[in-house]
Each structure stands twice: as C-alpha cells, then as structure tokens.
Design a protein around this motif. Structure first.
Motif, short mmCIF file in Angstrom:
data_model
loop_
_atom_site.label_atom_id
_atom_site.label_comp_id
_atom_site.label_asym_id
_atom_site.label_seq_id
_atom_site.Cartn_x
_atom_site.Cartn_y
_atom_site.Cartn_z
N GLU A 134 0.19 -1.15 -0.28
CA GLU A 134 -0.53 -0.50 -0.39
C GLU A 134 0.32 1.63 -0.03
O GLU A 134 0.78 2.41 -0.40
CB GLU A 134 -0.93 -0.18 1.22
CG GLU A 134 -2.28 -1.22 1.55
CD GLU A 134 -3.04 -1.02 2.37
OE1 GLU A 134 -3.12 0.43 2.57
OE2 GLU A 134 -3.78 -1.87 1.89
N ASP A 135 2.14 1.40 0.80
CA ASP A 135 2.57 2.24 0.97
C ASP A 135 4.54 2.29 0.91
O ASP A 135 4.61 0.61 1.28
CB ASP A 135 2.84 2.95 1.60
CG ASP A 135 3.06 4.51 2.04
OD1 ASP A 135 4.23 5.24 1.32
OD2 ASP A 135 3.00 5.08 3.21
N VAL A 136 5.20 2.49 -0.09
CA VAL A 136 6.38 2.29 -0.09
C VAL A 136 7.64 2.68 0.28
O VAL A 136 8.33 2.67 1.07
CB VAL A 136 6.94 2.46 -1.38
CG1 VAL A 136 5.96 1.52 -2.45
CG2 VAL A 136 7.23 3.74 -2.33
N ARG A 137 6.73 4.19 1.30
CA ARG A 137 7.60 4.54 2.39
C ARG A 137 8.54 3.97 3.59
O ARG A 137 9.44 4.03 3.79
CB ARG A 137 7.17 6.15 2.61
CG ARG A 137 6.59 7.21 1.72
CD ARG A 137 5.20 8.41 1.46
NE ARG A 137 4.17 7.59 2.19
CZ ARG A 137 3.53 8.11 3.01
NH1 ARG A 137 4.01 9.55 3.11
NH2 ARG A 137 2.20 7.45 3.22
N PRO A 138 7.69 3.05 3.76
CA PRO A 138 8.16 2.91 5.07
C PRO A 138 9.34 1.76 4.23
O PRO A 138 10.50 1.44 5.89
CB PRO A 138 7.42 1.66 5.88
CG PRO A 138 5.86 2.45 5.32
CD PRO A 138 6.12 2.73 3.74
N TYR A 139 9.64 1.13 3.49
CA TYR A 139 10.47 0.66 2.89
C TYR A 139 11.80 1.13 2.78
O TYR A 139 12.39 1.15 3.01
CB TYR A 139 10.15 -0.42 1.71
CG TYR A 139 9.00 -1.77 2.00
CD1 TYR A 139 9.29 -2.68 2.60
CD2 TYR A 139 7.72 -1.09 1.79
CE1 TYR A 139 9.07 -3.54 3.22
CE2 TYR A 139 7.07 -2.40 2.25
CZ TYR A 139 7.21 -2.93 2.74
OH TYR A 139 6.72 -3.96 2.83
N LEU A 140 11.42 2.64 1.83
CA LEU A 140 11.98 4.23 2.02
C LEU A 140 12.96 4.26 3.43
O LEU A 140 13.98 3.96 3.00
CB LEU A 140 11.56 4.75 1.24
CG LEU A 140 12.05 4.36 -0.69
CD1 LEU A 140 10.99 5.66 -1.44
CD2 LEU A 140 12.77 4.58 -1.23
N ALA A 141 11.87 4.40 3.99
CA ALA A 141 12.49 4.73 5.37
C ALA A 141 13.76 3.36 5.94
O ALA A 141 14.93 3.91 7.14
CB ALA A 141 11.44 5.07 6.17
#
Length: 411
Positions: A300-307
């Motif tokens: 749903e959201d790639v931002r946690p993985y980028l973080a």
C-alpha cells in the motif's frame, strides 16, 4: 494540431482527466504521475476524473476534493459484438489489444454524459492507449492535452520478452502520431523524450512540453510511524518497481544474481528489498532460499521500505521515461547508485547527486564505498534532495504546468 477554443484561465476553469488506472491509492509510477498532475491542476480550478480499470472505486478515499467517476472494466460483461471486435484488432490499421481492451461502448456512453454535464474547459488524456475515445473528447470543443508518460514508438522500450515485431511497432507509431496530431499539446517527462518524439514524428506541429515526474516532498518527511517489517540492523538495498515490466524484472535479476551475492561475500550483514507488484518466479524462488532477500509483492505504501533502506540501487539496462523510483529516493534522502540508463532524463550529476555505474562490479564497489564512508552517502543524499526540490518537487513542476497552460490560453 486541432483547433479548439482557447483555454480560459479563470475561476471557471474545469479540467477533466481521462485515466486508465485508479487515481488513488497510489500504486506505482503511472498513478504517481497522474496524482501529481491532478493535484497541480486543482490549483487552477475544478478537477474531475474519469477512470477505467478493473475493480470498484472508493471515491471517498481520495484525500482531495475532486469529482471522481470510475468505470469497472471487469463488469458488466461486454456484448458479444464487442468481444468479436476485440479479437479482430489485428485487422484494423490502428487496432491494438490494449487499446481495444480499454474501450467499451458502455464506458464511452458514460464518458459522453460526463462531458455533457461537467462541461470541461480542458481535457487531459493519460497515454495513447485511450485513443479510441478521441471522437467523444473532441465533441467537448475544449483544448486536449496528451500526457504521454512514455514515447511508445521508441523502439528501445521493447526488449527481451517485450520485444515487438516491426509490423506491431509501425502500428503503435501510427496510433501515437495520429493522436499527437489530434491534440493541442503533448506533455512528456523529459527533454530526452521530447527530442525522441520530434525525431520520430518530425512533421507533427503539436506543441510538446516537458512536465517532469515528481513527488510531493511533504509526503516523504520522516515519520516515526513509518515502519517496514524488515530487519533494522542490516545494510539494506532497495529496488522499487512493477516487475511484470521487463526492464524491472531484468534489474531485479541482476541484483539477485550478481550484486547481492558479491556484497554478501565481501561484506555480509546486508539484505535486499524488492518492493512492488508482479514479482517474477526467479524473485520468489530467491526469497525462499535466502531470508535476506525480501520480495514484498504489492504494498500500500513504499515509504516505510524507503525509510528502512540504506541505499537504492538501480541496475536498469533498458526502458524510457524518467524513473519515479529515483525521485522517491531523493525525496526520502536515500542515497542512490544507478546505471546511466536508470537516471536517463534526470538533471543529475555523477558524484554530486548520486553515483552512476554501468556494470555490476562497479556498482558493488560503489555500494561498499558508501557503506564504508557514510559521510559521502549523506552528502550525496542531501545534494540530491536539494536538486529534487529545485526540479522535481510539485512546486517546481507546477511552474512548468502554468507555462504550458499559458501557451494554450494564447492559442
């Protein structure tokens, strides 16, 4: 170029987007670009969206006040004559399987009614595959913009399993050229794409403008709540993409078979995140064998993985357009190592905003350098973030959209 009424840049300005994916939630590069342009056009007046894709819509989920109408291409069942027409697409000079799948008379009727009630002053069409709806759009009597995410007639896009026969490539170019001639403007992701378009279709008189891909920097501000279910004590490489797209699958294969094994041998203490929908069998098999290769599938959201990532590695060998994955990394202040192809079309410099390396061995060496010298990685990410704000933030892209709209208002 068609002759439409001039664009009124007033409070009565009403933009209609015709798109082939749901505008929200965001699920990849196509939806990210559409959402960018929808938000930026909303600064100029009312916005409506007519989307068509499989599955129901949830208009209440939009974090923006827009008029959204969705047509579910999976239901109801299409009439027999439409199914027959779709099977015979090869017989038409501008027939194409994807475009014919996107076209249905039921959707056309809903779109016609939408235009009649909404009365748009501008229509923006996502990519060339919606070209069969052109006669309905032209009836609106307002300017038309083709937002061409890729130059579809560019032969270099079609490699490996996506290779195209000369006959099919000629048909795609015919479709693209016809649509370009029919609209008032074409938006493209980079000057590289503009040059490619003008080389392929030199007699075209439609104005082409660069409207870059970008993201909203506010969406990538570090937040404590962002957390991905991966180990936090390892050096983490990340690659984002839709892996049914051959260049992304090829890049994942390079990471799995060449870059990641070399790093495990030389350094150890690392993991590989492959984040995105449609993972290949090779990716799934690798994840079964090695628990430090994590294949997420659609998220749903790639931002946690980028973080969680310490570095984005982009060993792309083929493809066109500009890579939103790099811009997301810049916005998240995640250092980037890429091939030249992976960074194509972006205004970035090797050694200043990222490291450009065109072989697996050179990439491995660069990754190890940044892990051993984190201050260099930090400097790269900070300078990349400043470049992102200058060229690829929504505020920067908004200026280029305003320029293109101003040209329409003068025509």
């Amino acid at each position: 170029m068609r002759q439409a009424d001039a664009l009124p840049l007033t409070s009565e300005h009403r933009t209609l987007f015709l798109v082939q994916v749901k505008p929200y939630p965001l699920s990849g590069g196509v939806s990210l670009r559409n959402w960018q342009n929808i938000n930026l056009l909303a600064q100029h007046g009312a916005v409506a969206i007519f989307s068509m894709a499989k599955g129901d819509s949830q208009p209440t989920s939009l974090p923006l006040k827009v008029d959204w109408q969705h047509f579910d291409l999976s239901a109801p069942s299409r009439p027999l004559w439409e199914k027959v027409q779709r099977r015979l697409w090869r017989l038409r000079s501008t027939g194409h399987a994807r475009a014919d799948w996107l076209y249905t008379q039921a959707a056309a009727e809903q779109l016609r009614r939408k235009i009649a009630t909404y009365k748009p002053t501008l229509i923006i069409v996502e990519e060339i595959w919606l070209y069969r709806y052109l006669p309905i759009l032209q009836q609106a009597g307002c300017p038309l913009i083709l937002d061409n995410h890729n130059v579809e007639g560019d032969e270099s896009r079609y490699q490996g399993v996506d290779a195209m026969t000369p006959q099919m490539l000629a048909k795609v170019r015919r479709i693209e050229e016809n649509l370009i001639r029919a609209v008032d403007q074409v938006w493209l992701c980079s000057q590289t794409d503009v040059d490619c378009l003008q080389t392929l279709y030199p007699t075209g008189k439609t104005a082409a403008y660069v409207v870059p891909n970008g993201v909203n920097p506010d969406d990538y501000t570090p937040r404590d709540c962002l957390h991905a279910p991966v180990a936090e004590d390892l050096n983490t490489l990340i690659y984002l993409g839709r892996f049914s797209y051959y260049p992304n699958a090829e890049a994942a294969s390079i990471l799995i078979n060449h870059i990641y094994p070399a790093l495990q041998k030389n350094v150890g203490n690392c993991q590989l995140l492959l984040v995105g929908c449609d993972p290949t069998e090779e990716m799934l098999a690798a994840a079964q064998i090695d628990p430090h290769i994590i294949v997420t599938g659609a998220v749903e959201d790639v931002r946690p993985y980028l973080a969680q990532a310490t570095m984005m590695v982009v060993p792309l060998q083929k493809g066109s357009g500009t890579r939103l994955k790099l811009l997301e990394a810049f916005a998240a202040k995640c250092p980037v190592i890429s091939t030249g192809k992976g960074a194509e079309g972006l205004a970035v410099e090797d050694g200043k905003h990222l490291l450009l390396r065109d072989s697996s061995a050179a990439m491995v060496e660069a990754i190890q350098q940044l892990w051993q010298q984190p201050q260099i990685a930090q400097t790269l990410s900070e300078q990349a973030y400043e470049r992102f704000l200058e060229y690829y933030s929504w505020s920067a892209i908004g200026q280029q959209i305003r320029h293109s709209l101003a040209q329409l208002s003068r025509s």
